[in-house]
Design an enzyme around this catalytic site. Sequence first.
Site, PDB file in Angstrom:
ATOM      1  CD  GLU A 175      -2.720  -1.401   0.118  1.00 36.11           C
ATOM      2  OE1 GLU A 175      -2.940  -0.417  -0.623  1.00 36.11           O
ATOM      3  OE2 GLU A 175      -3.215  -2.513  -0.103  1.00 36.11           O
ATOM      4  CB  CYS A 224      -1.420   6.963   1.637  1.00 36.24           C
ATOM      5  SG  CYS A 224      -2.859   6.025   2.214  1.00 36.24           S
TER       6      CYS A 224
END
Length: 481
Positions: A225, A259
């Site tokens: 990720e 993110c």
Amino acid sequence: MSASVVHLTESKKQIQHTSRIFEEQRRAFRRNPAPTYTERRENLKRLKRMLLANQDKLIDAIDKDFSCRSADETKIAELMPSVQGINHTLKHLGDWMKPDKRGVSMLFQPASNRVHYQPVGVVGIIVPWNYPLLLAMGPLTGALAAGNRVMIKMTEFTPHFSALIKELIEDNFPQDLVSVITGEADVAADFSSRPFDHLLFTGSTAVGHHVMKAAAENLTPVTLELGGKSPAIISSDVPMRDAAERLAFGKAVNVGQTCVAPDYVLCPVDRLQTFVDEFRSKVSEMYPTLRDNNDYTAIINERQYDRLQRILEDARAKGAKIIEINPAAENLNDGTRKMPLHLVLNPNDDMLVMQEEIFGPILPIVTYGNLDEAIDFINDRPRPLALYYFGYDKDAQDYVVNNTHSGGMCINDTLMHVAQDDLPFGGIGASGMGHYHGKEGFLTFSHAKGIYARQKVNSGRFVYPPYKTPFHKMVYRMFIR
């Protein structure tokens, strides 16, 4: 004893501890390779009880690590989705665990096919500093639901939270089921080199390369990720107040240290000033002041603060117009690491602000002429973790969905796709690989074992040697066409 010697000694102890726990978990998995539904539910309930009973401690620890982390942001963006993710998993776990029945071709009858979902074994989870609670608990929920043992490597940049979560896990779980590892970069490098049965890493693309390389030595499957530059497209006709408000929230949460934060905005050239005015207005409504405002989170540490200042100075030196929101007069560069939101106008590809993932309260605005131009701008760059489109025309929405690639997407919102329990979350290309959350998390941490079963009747013997019999010829006529 010098500081470097102390560090090496401590790291050696941490690495030895990691090795010992890893072997304990492998042995424990061998003893119980198929935890029951009841066992898995109890582990998830125990995790939920741990979170609910220690809410204030968890919030306070994260606040100390950031020097100021909005308590409400921790509740909304970390604690709530962690608890809701467990609730969703508890609700659906029984169905997820059931073997899937699959069809059997007439050629292989009588027989049955099924897919059996088996725990993979010992799972490693590497957690970043920006959302240390959510990005530990989310993968842990999926791994426990799938019946695995779990080792979690916490980041050294959240020492208060890392120490607390280690203590809480040790108080609530046997270490051969769940264990927390602390330590600095050398401990993390050793952790990623372990022959886990699955390794999930959340962090930067640059570090992701090293993690994947280390995992490859053991053929360890990975879920990465990562980040990237997540764009937001403002259409030519969406009410600007709607788009600006939702973008302001998405960028200001955790001051952009997210993110999936909007990294840059693609705005119609004739709507630029309208966006600037509305965005400034919405940010000022949400955060009337920054100093002594506990709703507004600080930059995690001096290293990140200095990096963001360098990005701004680079853009300014190369001709960008910088707009500081709310307000410059507060002079927040006084050690608090409270950094105002900045809009960057007239950015170009030579600027760091358009080359690096920003991960902070800086938002470049790129203007475009038509929608295809905006889409080409996105597609000319590495695939992002998230993409945001603002516009109410359904055909245009579908056009953007079908002509772009990103890990996930929101239409007329930001960030919220990550909080959906029944949607997968993951990247694509430079923004990562693999998925978790909900059922996808269960599947990520499970081995889907295909099982073909015959009983006493064996029709397959009719195709055994010797070949070229009339039956063979009939089978070929029927099934090779």
